[in-house]
Design a protein around this motif. Structure first.
Motif, PDB file in Angstrom:
ATOM      1  N   ALA A 539      -1.100  -4.776  10.317  1.00  0.00           N
ATOM      2  CA  ALA A 539      -0.282  -5.139  11.484  1.00  0.00           C
ATOM      3  C   ALA A 539       1.129  -5.459  11.006  1.00  0.00           C
ATOM      4  O   ALA A 539       1.308  -6.279  10.099  1.00  0.00           O
ATOM      5  N   ARG A 540       2.099  -4.802  11.614  1.00  0.00           N
ATOM      6  CA  ARG A 540       3.486  -5.130  11.266  1.00  0.00           C
ATOM      7  C   ARG A 540       3.949  -6.254  12.174  1.00  0.00           C
ATOM      8  O   ARG A 540       4.104  -6.067  13.389  1.00  0.00           O
ATOM      9  N   ILE A 541       4.164  -7.427  11.584  1.00  0.00           N
ATOM     10  CA  ILE A 541       4.495  -8.594  12.390  1.00  0.00           C
ATOM     11  C   ILE A 541       5.966  -8.997  12.284  1.00  0.00           C
ATOM     12  O   ILE A 541       6.411  -9.884  12.999  1.00  0.00           O
ATOM     13  N   ALA A 542       6.703  -8.344  11.359  1.00  0.00           N
ATOM     14  CA  ALA A 542       8.155  -8.553  11.247  1.00  0.00           C
ATOM     15  C   ALA A 542       8.711  -7.386  10.447  1.00  0.00           C
ATOM     16  O   ALA A 542       7.961  -6.612   9.852  1.00  0.00           O
ATOM     17  N   GLU A 543      10.025  -7.252  10.434  1.00  0.00           N
ATOM     18  CA  GLU A 543      10.630  -6.142   9.691  1.00  0.00           C
ATOM     19  C   GLU A 543      10.203  -6.145   8.225  1.00  0.00           C
ATOM     20  O   GLU A 543       9.985  -5.085   7.647  1.00  0.00           O
ATOM     21  N   ASN A 544      10.078  -7.325   7.652  1.00  0.00           N
ATOM     22  CA  ASN A 544       9.759  -7.421   6.226  1.00  0.00           C
ATOM     23  C   ASN A 544       8.409  -8.087   5.977  1.00  0.00           C
ATOM     24  O   ASN A 544       8.203  -8.708   4.935  1.00  0.00           O
ATOM     25  N   GLU A 545       7.505  -7.948   6.965  1.00  0.00           N
ATOM     26  CA  GLU A 545       6.217  -8.642   6.804  1.00  0.00           C
ATOM     27  C   GLU A 545       5.083  -7.872   7.471  1.00  0.00           C
ATOM     28  O   GLU A 545       5.197  -7.428   8.615  1.00  0.00           O
ATOM     29  N   TYR A 546       3.990  -7.728   6.728  1.00  0.00           N
ATOM     30  CA  TYR A 546       2.767  -7.092   7.226  1.00  0.00           C
ATOM     31  C   TYR A 546       1.586  -8.042   7.066  1.00  0.00           C
ATOM     32  O   TYR A 546       1.515  -8.817   6.099  1.00  0.00           O
ATOM     33  N   TYR A 547       0.677  -7.941   7.996  1.00  0.00           N
ATOM     34  CA  TYR A 547      -0.564  -8.715   7.984  1.00  0.00           C
ATOM     35  C   TYR A 547      -1.696  -7.708   7.766  1.00  0.00           C
ATOM     36  O   TYR A 547      -1.868  -6.772   8.561  1.00  0.00           O
ATOM     37  N   ILE A 548      -2.452  -7.868   6.696  1.00  0.00           N
ATOM     38  CA  ILE A 548      -3.450  -6.883   6.271  1.00  0.00           C
ATOM     39  C   ILE A 548      -4.838  -7.504   6.372  1.00  0.00           C
ATOM     40  O   ILE A 548      -5.070  -8.608   5.864  1.00  0.00           O
ATOM     41  N   VAL A 549      -5.758  -6.806   7.003  1.00  0.00           N
ATOM     42  CA  VAL A 549      -7.117  -7.311   7.212  1.00  0.00           C
ATOM     43  C   VAL A 549      -8.114  -6.344   6.580  1.00  0.00           C
ATOM     44  O   VAL A 549      -8.031  -5.124   6.797  1.00  0.00           O
ATOM     45  N   THR A 550      -9.075  -6.894   5.829  1.00  0.00           N
ATOM     46  CA  THR A 550     -10.110  -6.070   5.206  1.00  0.00           C
ATOM     47  C   THR A 550     -11.443  -6.800   5.239  1.00  0.00           C
ATOM     48  O   THR A 550     -11.522  -7.958   5.679  1.00  0.00           O
TER      49      THR A 550
END
Length: 816
Positions: A539-550
């Protein structure tokens, strides 16, 4: 032997048992002739010298079976190569069954063997007696015989491997204790010994039961503990030298011939841990005091199988500690905590059978940066936070030891060391009838009993349909027709942030993650062969930040893979935030209606379409909502700061009652995902399978020119075709129980095996997935033009094949 310790080496192997010597042997074969092996005392003097020496091959994993098969092939040729005897005898292995449940297990094992290309013969009790005339067979239902199994002399094989290593130029030093490692800024610089310093960058620790304590000094977690293991060696009484090895799991015992007598040991249900406060100094070529009282339970079982033992002299009751692990599998690979620190340890008393293949695999890992094939069942990265605690590791390991020969039930859960990691909802769900399973220490609801109908939330294991079958059917029905809520707090969650987060993730991920803020992307992460190393949601939650789920079980593995593959010149930081968020998955056709009752945010399809992430409010709680599903219905993953989890859950359940909202567990998720054709990493997909082979080519950004790891391999497959393809199989007999590893036959020819299996309640049929293989290539037409059968416990079952999802192939329900 070289007299003077070298100043430098390409790799240093620590430990001169069979695993260390095999690794050194294979490093030499791969051209790493400036490898050094260091043994603190003498070769084999740790635990190798007292190993029983049975060599079996069949495991539940095709690749681990292949690895053990490599050991057999190596042991066959080693004496000719080195001139040293190994005691290798390919006299076959016999396994007997004393009841119908065990016989079902054995027949399924025979199918597994067939799937993996091993010959395993099913025998009558009389045929088993003809092979092993010393045993009583009056209580046998049947037996299985694997002709290519055998036995060996552990010390002799080790010395032969050591000689082979020296012949390749490897240097071996005995009486050379490793005192320390020199590490600078996270990089190994040298090994420090009592005799001097060896500069090197790669260290391979094969130190057996000493490995955990040694590795811990450098922040590396190797979950193993020492357990006492006993066996007897009898006087000679005319036992023929070609007698097969024998395993009698119902009596917890094993047997092999030795110098006209018998070696007999077993796995008692109440094992004795050893060296809880550390291994004594000077412990080498050392045995523990014989414990006749403790061994008596094994002896009684053995006398019922081999009555002649009652009148035979016993030379020795040998008690030697060995290293065992919490899940009964050994430990291989590069430590996630320290680059170029490799481990081969924890062999659970089948180190002799494993050593040839384990040394080969570890040597390739060291020299090429990856194993020869997917070794996830033994990968060191399968462990996580609970395994840092030795008390917890010991508790779980003793349970695993006690189950070494008990029935290997489908869906069996461990009971020790629980509960360990709990969701904030644990007590609420338990009170509502949750039957929990455990993964990586996390308690996870597998299914819910109907307490009003006096159902007990407890698994009753069986090879037929299990006691929870109807309960999971109820949950499945709710997912398809109303709504269900799943507690998936155990998901591993990472944040990747920094100036170059997009560029770094674009290189690591095979799908296009360079999308606007608020986008949600399902993607694989590939190795250079195009194999799937990770299967995640981003999930891209900001220009410089991703949230990754596994997935829960992949927390250590996936974090390690992502962190290692961030290009060195890029500024991006990966942080594990698993414990910060609970996850409630709200799934089903009524899920939007439930959500609309508890939030003021617009969650309509127009405002919040599939594949998006939004922050919404529920009862004053900030909720990161991901519009995604793993069950094939309209749904939302709600990621909630842990302190809000119970509030959000209570509000959802109160609002959803009139809409049919119910609790549901992981077994319903599995049933739904099988119907929808979603792949599971670790079974259907993994490092040996590419997106093209797995039917996931749509999730690879080939239409864009963006480079990513594995792209060249995918391009080659798209242009040149593939030799295997994942397909779905549905038996015509609805009562068939599919568990995975069943053999796939196409037009009467064996072409593969099921990677996963289960039951689809909407279809009312069992469902399996597996790869159809053909060395001349596999196309869609090839798959669909065949007539298929599945071998289930050695019975052929006709089935239909499909390459499309069985449920909602057009995604209409998911995108509603």
């Amino acid at each position: 032997m070289t007299k003077e310790l070298p100043k430098t080496a390409k790799a240093v192997v620590i430990g001169g048992g069979i695993i260390g010597c095999s690794t050194a042997y294979h490093l030499g074969k791969l051209g790493w002739t400036d490898t050094v092996l260091l043994e603190r005392k003498k070769l084999t003097s740790g635990t190798t010298f007292h190993a029983a020496g049975l060599v079996g091959q069949l495991r539940t994993s095709a690749n681990i079976t292949q690895l053990l098969g490599y050991s057999v092939d190596l042991y066959k040729r080693l004496e000719e190569e080195t001139g040293l005897g190994t005691g290798w005898k390919m006299n076959g292995g016999l396994r007997v069954a004393c009841n119908e449940e065990r016989w079902t297990e054995v027949r399924r094992q025979a199918t597994t063997a067939q799937s993996f290309g091993l010959e395993m013969q099913l025998l009558t009790p009389q045929e088993a007696f003809d092979l092993w005339p010393l045993m009583a067979v009056d209580d046998l239902v049947g037996a299985a015989f694997l002709p290519t199994d055998g036995q060996a002399n552990p010390s002799d094989i080790t010395q032969a491997l050591a000689k082979g290593a020296r012949m390749s130029g490897v240097s071996i030093f005995e009486d050379t204790e490793v005192l320390d490692l020199e590490i600078d800024k996270g990089r190994i610089r040298a090994v420090i010994t009592a005799q001097g310093r060896i500069e090197c960058e790669r260290v391979v620790v094969c130190a057996g039961q000493w490995t955990r304590a040694f590795a811990a000094r450098f922040g590396v977690n190797v979950p193993l503990v020492s357990v006492e293991h006993q066996y007897i060696i009898t006087e000679s009484f005319g036992v023929p030298s070609n007698l097969p090895t024998l395993r009698d799991p119902d009596r917890l015992t094993y047997y092999k011939e030795e110098v006209g007598g018998i070696v007999m040991g077993g796995y008692e249900p109440n094992p004795i841990p050893w060296a809880a406060n550390g291994i004594p100094d000077g412990f080498h070529y050392t045995l523990l005091d014989s414990n006749f009282d403790h061994f008596e339970q094994i002896m009684e079982q053995a006398l019922g199988r081999v009555p002649a033992l009652e009148n035979v002299g016993v030379k020795q009751l040998l008690n030697g500690p060995e290293s065992f692990t919490p899940d009964g599998n050994f430990i291989l690979g590069e430590a996630p905590e320290l680059k170029n620190f490799f481990v081969g340890a924890g062999f659970n008393a089948f180190g002799i059978a494993s050593a040839g293949g384990a040394g080969m695999a570890l040597a390739e890992w060291v020299t090429k940066g990856e194993p020869p094939y997917d070794l996830w069942p033994v990968d060191i990265r399968r462990f996580g936070r609970p395994h840092f605690d030795t008390d917890w590791v010991r508790t779980r390991t003793l349970e695993a030891y006690g189950k070494h020969y008990t029935m290997a039930w489908p869906f069996e859960e461990h009971s020790s060391g629980r509960p360990c990691r709990k969701s904030p909802l644990y007590d609420r769900l338990k009170a509502q009838g949750a039957c929990f399973g455990e993964k990586l220490g996390w308690e996870r609801p597998n299914w819910f009993a109907d307490l009003f109908a006096n159902e007990e939330p407890k698994d009753v294991y069986s090879y037929t349909r299990q006691n929870w079958f109807d309960a999971v059917g109820r949950e499945h029905k709710a997912v398809r027709e109303a709504a269900a809520i799943f507690d998936q707090t155990s998901f591993a969650k990472f944040v990747l942030k920094g100036r170059d987060a997009e560029a770094a993730l674009s290189w690591i991920a095979s799908n296009d993650v360079a999308r606007p803020v608020g986008s949600l992307v399902y993607t694989q992460m590939l190795n250079d062969k195009g194999g799937i190393e990770c299967d995640v949601t981003v999930a891209r939650i900001a220009e410089n930040e991703y949230y990754i789920v596994t997935g829960t079980g992949f927390a250590t593995h996936d974090f390690d893979w992502i962190a290692r593959n961030i290009p060195a010149e890029m500024h991006a930081e990966l942080v594990d935030v698993t414990s910060a968020y609970s996850v409630l998955s709200l799934m089903g056709p009524n899920s939007r209606a439930v959500l609309e009752k508890v939030t003021g945010s617009d969650v309509s399809n127009a405002a919040f379409p599939f594949g998006k992430v939004r922050t919404i409010g529920i009862a004053g709680c900030p909720v990161r909502a991901l519009r995604i599903t793993y069950v094939g219905e309209l749904g939302y993953e709600l990621h909630i700061p842990v302190e809000y989890a119970t509030t959000v859950y209570d509000v959802l359940m109160a609002a959803g009652g009139e809409l049919g909202l119910v609790n549901a567990g992981y077994r319903a998720i599995e049933s739904c995902r099988l119907e929808k054709g979603y792949r599971a990493w670790g079974s259907d997909i993994g490092p040996d399978h590419t997106p093209v082979e797995a039917g996931l080519g749509w999730a690879v950004k080939m239409r864009k020119s963006i480079p990513f790891r594995g792209r060249e391999a995918i391009e080659r497959q798209l242009s040149g075709g593939v030799k295997k393809r994942l397909a779905c199989f549905v038996p015509e007999d609805a009562d068939t129980v599919l568990l995975g590893r069943e053999t796939i036959y196409r037009d009467g020819k064996r072409v593969g095996w099921l990677s996963s299996g289960g039951f689809g309640y909407t279809l009312g049929k069992p469902i399996g997935y597996g790869y159809v293989r053909n060395p001349d290539g596999v196309t869609e037409d090839f798959v669909l033009s065949g007539t298929y059968e599945l071998d289930v416990a050695r019975e052929r079952i006709p089935c239909k094949v499909s390459l499309s999802p069985l449920y909602d192939p057009d995604m209409a329900r998911v995108k509603a």
